[in-house]
Design a protein around this motif. Structure first.
Motif, PDB file in Angstrom:
ATOM      1  N   THR A 604      28.088  -1.734 -66.924  1.00 58.43           N
ATOM      2  CA  THR A 604      26.952  -0.995 -67.481  1.00 58.43           C
ATOM      3  C   THR A 604      27.316  -0.232 -68.760  1.00 58.43           C
ATOM      4  OG1 THR A 604      27.430   0.858 -65.997  1.00 58.43           O
ATOM      5  CG2 THR A 604      25.788  -0.748 -65.263  1.00 58.43           C
ATOM      6  N   THR A 647      23.299  -2.857 -73.338  1.00 58.83           N
ATOM      7  CA  THR A 647      24.453  -3.038 -72.462  1.00 58.83           C
ATOM      8  C   THR A 647      25.455  -3.973 -73.133  1.00 58.83           C
ATOM      9  OG1 THR A 647      23.020  -2.725 -70.551  1.00 58.83           O
ATOM     10  CG2 THR A 647      25.187  -3.674 -70.144  1.00 58.83           C
ATOM     11  N   ALA A 665      21.868   2.755 -64.968  1.00 55.15           N
ATOM     12  CA  ALA A 665      22.986   3.687 -64.841  1.00 55.15           C
ATOM     13  C   ALA A 665      23.326   3.848 -63.373  1.00 55.15           C
ATOM     14  CB  ALA A 665      22.631   5.043 -65.459  1.00 55.15           C
ATOM     15  N   THR A 675      28.367   5.260 -65.578  1.00 53.85           N
ATOM     16  CA  THR A 675      28.037   4.476 -66.771  1.00 53.85           C
ATOM     17  C   THR A 675      28.458   5.241 -68.018  1.00 53.85           C
ATOM     18  OG1 THR A 675      26.194   3.372 -65.692  1.00 53.85           O
ATOM     19  CG2 THR A 675      26.130   3.486 -68.104  1.00 53.85           C
ATOM     20  N   LEU A 749      27.044   9.038 -67.942  1.00 50.45           N
ATOM     21  CA  LEU A 749      25.781   9.410 -67.328  1.00 50.45           C
ATOM     22  C   LEU A 749      26.024   9.735 -65.854  1.00 50.45           C
ATOM     23  CD1 LEU A 749      23.224   6.884 -68.863  1.00 50.45           C
ATOM     24  CD2 LEU A 749      23.532   9.307 -69.405  1.00 50.45           C
ATOM     25  N   VAL A 779      15.826   5.007 -68.200  1.00 48.86           N
ATOM     26  CA  VAL A 779      17.061   4.856 -67.444  1.00 48.86           C
ATOM     27  C   VAL A 779      16.726   4.727 -65.960  1.00 48.86           C
ATOM     28  CG1 VAL A 779      19.289   5.869 -66.869  1.00 48.86           C
ATOM     29  CG2 VAL A 779      18.293   6.250 -69.149  1.00 48.86           C
ATOM     30  N   ALA A 781      18.371   4.718 -62.456  1.00 46.93           N
ATOM     31  CA  ALA A 781      19.602   5.099 -61.772  1.00 46.93           C
ATOM     32  C   ALA A 781      19.577   4.567 -60.352  1.00 46.93           C
ATOM     33  CB  ALA A 781      19.766   6.609 -61.765  1.00 46.93           C
TER      34      ALA A 781
END
Length: 782
Positions: A604, A647, A665, A675, A749, A779, A781
């Motif tokens: 990532t 990425t 992330a 990440t 992150l 993002v 997660a």
């Protein structure tokens, strides 16, 4: 004790292109507007603790002045080959015009006399009790006013006329106050860094339209006549004048003494700037005092050495327990190759004057000439004069001197253009040294080699607009913006062959520090119109040593007519990885950010680069502005805003713009490493990066681990090992990052829970401070 007489005058000053522009200024005698030599720049004066005011360009007053500004060392350093030991507390420093120097314990006493037809004032910013301003109040035309204040704490201060802010300061009513403790004259302050000598750099911007209005006796309204600076100065000069390349040798000598740093290579340890291996010697660098008297945000980029920043706006940075301010600035002593200076901001940093860490051993050992490196503002419109004439703006050089005793019979390593002089800025801008296909000196067998070829192509951007792009490609990359990612490990021999195909180009490895020949800057080496293979080697790390190692994020770009060529797209990311350590294996799918740094998830890893486009610039030709034509390169008016990148392992192929609007992330506490985001600001103006949760609230999910190709370090011990903030239990967690042009930040992150988050990048105008646009990355997660 008699006060110092200071006069508020007006007159005309020649700019670097020969144009006369109306100015106001603080002078040491009364002059009229039609005076051929108006007094608009104070000569340096020293307010002594004993009472008298002493006219002097140098301080300490009774210390020897280094020839041409270059301090001779006490002798070779027996512990480090081809290095020298600076003299301790020995050399005086020279200061530029517009400088006042005050010893602690002195009283700054000024009789201010206003010779003009409108009220003016003198204000010392932050020089009063508790950091308050000290001002004369308004002084009416023809009147005088006594201004007295005790010398404030040691440091660097701005003085100006704040009237009609920022108009009077922009017209030239500004200067710098340097306060020094005479009992500790080679330190920034008590307990602060010790230095060999010091330099004061004052940035300024000249707005010709405002000057014309003011010259006619009218009042400038900065709201109805927005500023568009046309000239950008360092210590009052630009371009070939600032670089001491004029045909006036006395003028050049003064610039070498007060503006252009120079010194012999030495071993400097940022943990302790007072290490003394022998009596009368100290292992330290040179102190750079910088202040921005201008109206735009400047980005001072040093080639050849990073600087170690120790203070901002009178506040000392700590060596440990760092933090990120609410505005997004890192408050911790740190390495930087690009120092942001907002209007009226002041910073101090140490220039180590060390061997450039990426120079090849054979090249370093064969050196028998001075190595010259640029310092310039990377807010690229500031590199112009009158809309073009690159390099004609806010810039300087610094010199790494060859040994005082030359070794006979060794070949030179770079063509010496330092002795060339020029009659005008047009002469300088249009006559950069060109070479067809120069040879690589001392070529080695590379561990990593790449070829980067120039291309030009119309590309479609995510907003549907199409623009001509110039950039670099290789055999497998396709024609993309940005150019291919270049990657190697610390200690690798790296070679890159550039093939411009048409016109001339170079590649500058921004933040990497090789010899000048491989630094890719025309006026300190050459521009390439055939092909050239650059060669350098990323520096090896040493455990616990913050002075060694180069793992981190950088970028490369063309350094020919740089404002135009970088905007056209001639840039790409450069990553230096730590070498794999068998004694410290990493889990599958992970990598360390630096040799002692945290782990991150390879799958990532993300590159993020704010970038905007002024469509007018993309209609210009390769050499726009170089011959003196006004190409408008001082006016960057972005209409399209993007976040380039994505990425890294999944970068798509083919001809395209590589841009991002979403990413994944790893959540904190999950089975995967965090990440890593490598952020490079390739825009010309500042950005503000914000981290938000699903409800749009700020969330501290970014842990800053590196800046400008160097890890952040805690350095509490002058002799003990340095450690990264997270290792010390002091992670730099933040919800906001402020970044200027060409700055690089690496952050992990750390989303606290699965779900949706947003990275919002605000594009901020370099002069107004207003948000021009915001672009976001969604993002996810998990």
């Amino acid at each position: 004790m008699s006060p110092l007489n200071i006069y508020i005058n007006e007159g005309y000053l020649p700019m670097v292109d020969g144009s006369l522009v109306y100015h106001r200024g603080f002078g040491d005698r009364a002059t009229r507007i039609d005076d051929a030599n108006p007094a608009l720049k104070l000569s340096p004066q020293v307010f002594t603790a004993a009472g008298p005011v002493v006219p002097s360009r140098t301080y300490p007053l009774n210390s020897p002045v280094p020839p041409s500004g270059r301090p001779a060392p006490s002798g070779p350093d027996p512990a480090y080959q081809r290095n020298f030991l600076p003299r301790r507390a020995y050399w005086a420093s020279s200061f530029p015009e517009r400088t006042l120097i005050a010893e602690t314990g002195s009283t700054i006493s000024i009789l201010l006399q206003n010779t003009l037809s409108q009220p003016h004032q003198l204000r010392f910013h932050g020089a009063g009790p508790a950091g308050a301003d000290v001002t004369s109040g308004l002084v009416e035309p023809g009147q005088t006013r006594l201004v007295e204040l005790p010398a404030p704490a040691p440091g660097t201060y701005l003085f100006s006329d704040p009237g009609n802010e920022p108009v009077e300061r922009t017209l030239g009513l500004y200067g710098g106050l340097v306060v020094i403790d005479p009992a500790d004259a080679w330190r920034l302050n008590t307990g602060g860094p010790e230095f060999e000598r010091q330099w004061l750099w004052m940035c300024h911007d000249v707005e010709s339209t405002w000057a014309r209005i003011a010259s006619q006796g009218q009042t400038v309204n900065p709201l109805t006549t927005p500023a568009v600076p046309r000239y950008f100065t360092l210590n009052g000069y630009s371009g070939f004048q600032a670089l001491a390349l004029t045909t006036d040798e006395e003028f050049n000598k003064r610039r070498e003494e007060d503006t252009l740093p120079s010194g012999y290579p030495r071993e400097t340890d940022v943990r302790n700037f007072s290490a003394s291996p022998a009596s009368g010697a100290v292992r330290t660098g040179q102190l750079m005092r910088t202040l921005n008297a201008g109206i735009v945000t400047h980005q001072l980029h040093f080639h050849g050495n990073h600087v170690w920043t120790v203070r901002a706006n009178g506040n000392d940075f700590p060596r440990s327990n760092g933090r990120v301010s609410p505005a997004g600035d890192v408050v911790l002593q740190q390495w930087e190759d690009t120092v942001q200076l907002q209007p009226r901001e002041r910073k101090e940093a140490m220039l180590p004057v060390r061997r450039p860490p990426e120079s090849i051993d054979a090249v370093w050992n064969a050196r028998d000439e001075d190595w010259k490196y640029p310092m310039h503002c990377h807010a690229e419109p500031s590199q112009t004069a009158a809309g073009g004439l690159y390099p004609g703006g806010l810039m300087a050089d610094w010199v790494l001197a060859v040994g005082p005793v030359r070794e006979p019979g060794l070949p030179g390593t770079v063509e010496d253009d330092a002795h060339h002089t020029f009659r005008s800025q047009v002469d300088f801008a249009s006559n950069q040294p060109h070479e067809g296909s120069p040879e690589t000196e001392f070529p080695l067998r590379p561990n990593v080699s790449v070829e980067l070829d120039f291309f030009g192509k119309d590309l479609r951007f995510p907003d549907g607009s199409e623009h001509e792009v110039w950039s670099f490609e290789n055999d497998t990359s396709g024609r993309q913006l940005p150019g291919p990612i270049v990657r190697m490990a610390e200690g690798d021999i790296f070679q890159a062959t550039v093939k411009p195909k048409k016109n001339v180009h170079t590649i500058h490895w921004h933040g990497i520090e090789p010899d000048p020949r491989n630094d890719g800057v025309g006026h300190t080496s050459f521009e390439v119109n055939g092909d050239y293979t650059y060669q350098w080697r990323p520096e090896h790390p040493e455990a616990g040593n913050p002075n060694r190692g180069s793992a981190g994020t950088y970028f490369y770009h063309c350094h020919v007519n740089t404002p135009l060529h970088v905007q056209m797209g001639m840039f790409g990311a450069l990553v230096v990885d730590p070498r794999t350590d068998p004694a410290r294996p990493t889990p599958a799918g992970s990598r360390r950010h630096s040799s002692e740094g945290p782990l991150y998830d390879i799958a990532t890893e993300t590159f993020l680069a704010p970038y905007s486009i002024d469509p007018r610039w993309h209609e210009l030709n390769h050499a726009a502005g170089l011959s003196g034509d006004d190409a408008g390169l001082n006016r960057f008016e972005a209409k399209h805003f993007f976040i380039l990148g994505g990425t890294i392992p999944a970068r798509p192929k083919g001809d395209r713009v590589w841009a991002m609007s979403a990413m994944k992330a790893n959540v904190t506490g999950g089975s995967k490493q965090p990440t890593l985001v490598r952020m490079v600001n390739v825009d010309y103006f500042p950005t503000r990066t914000r981290f938000l949760d699903a409800a749009g609230r700020p969330v501290q999910m970014a842990e800053l681990i590196g800046h400008d190709g160097r890890p952040f370090w805690t350095t509490p011990s002058p002799t003990g090992p340095a450690v990264h903030p997270s290792t010390a239990g002091q992670p730099l967690l933040t919800s906001i990052i402020r970044s200027g042009a060409a700055e690089k930040f690496d952050f992990l992150l750390r989303p606290p829970a699965p779900g949706q988050y947003t990275i919002a990048v605000d594009f901020i105008h370099w002069l107004t401070g207003r948000v021009q646009a915001t672009r976001t990355v969604a993002v996810t997660a998990a």
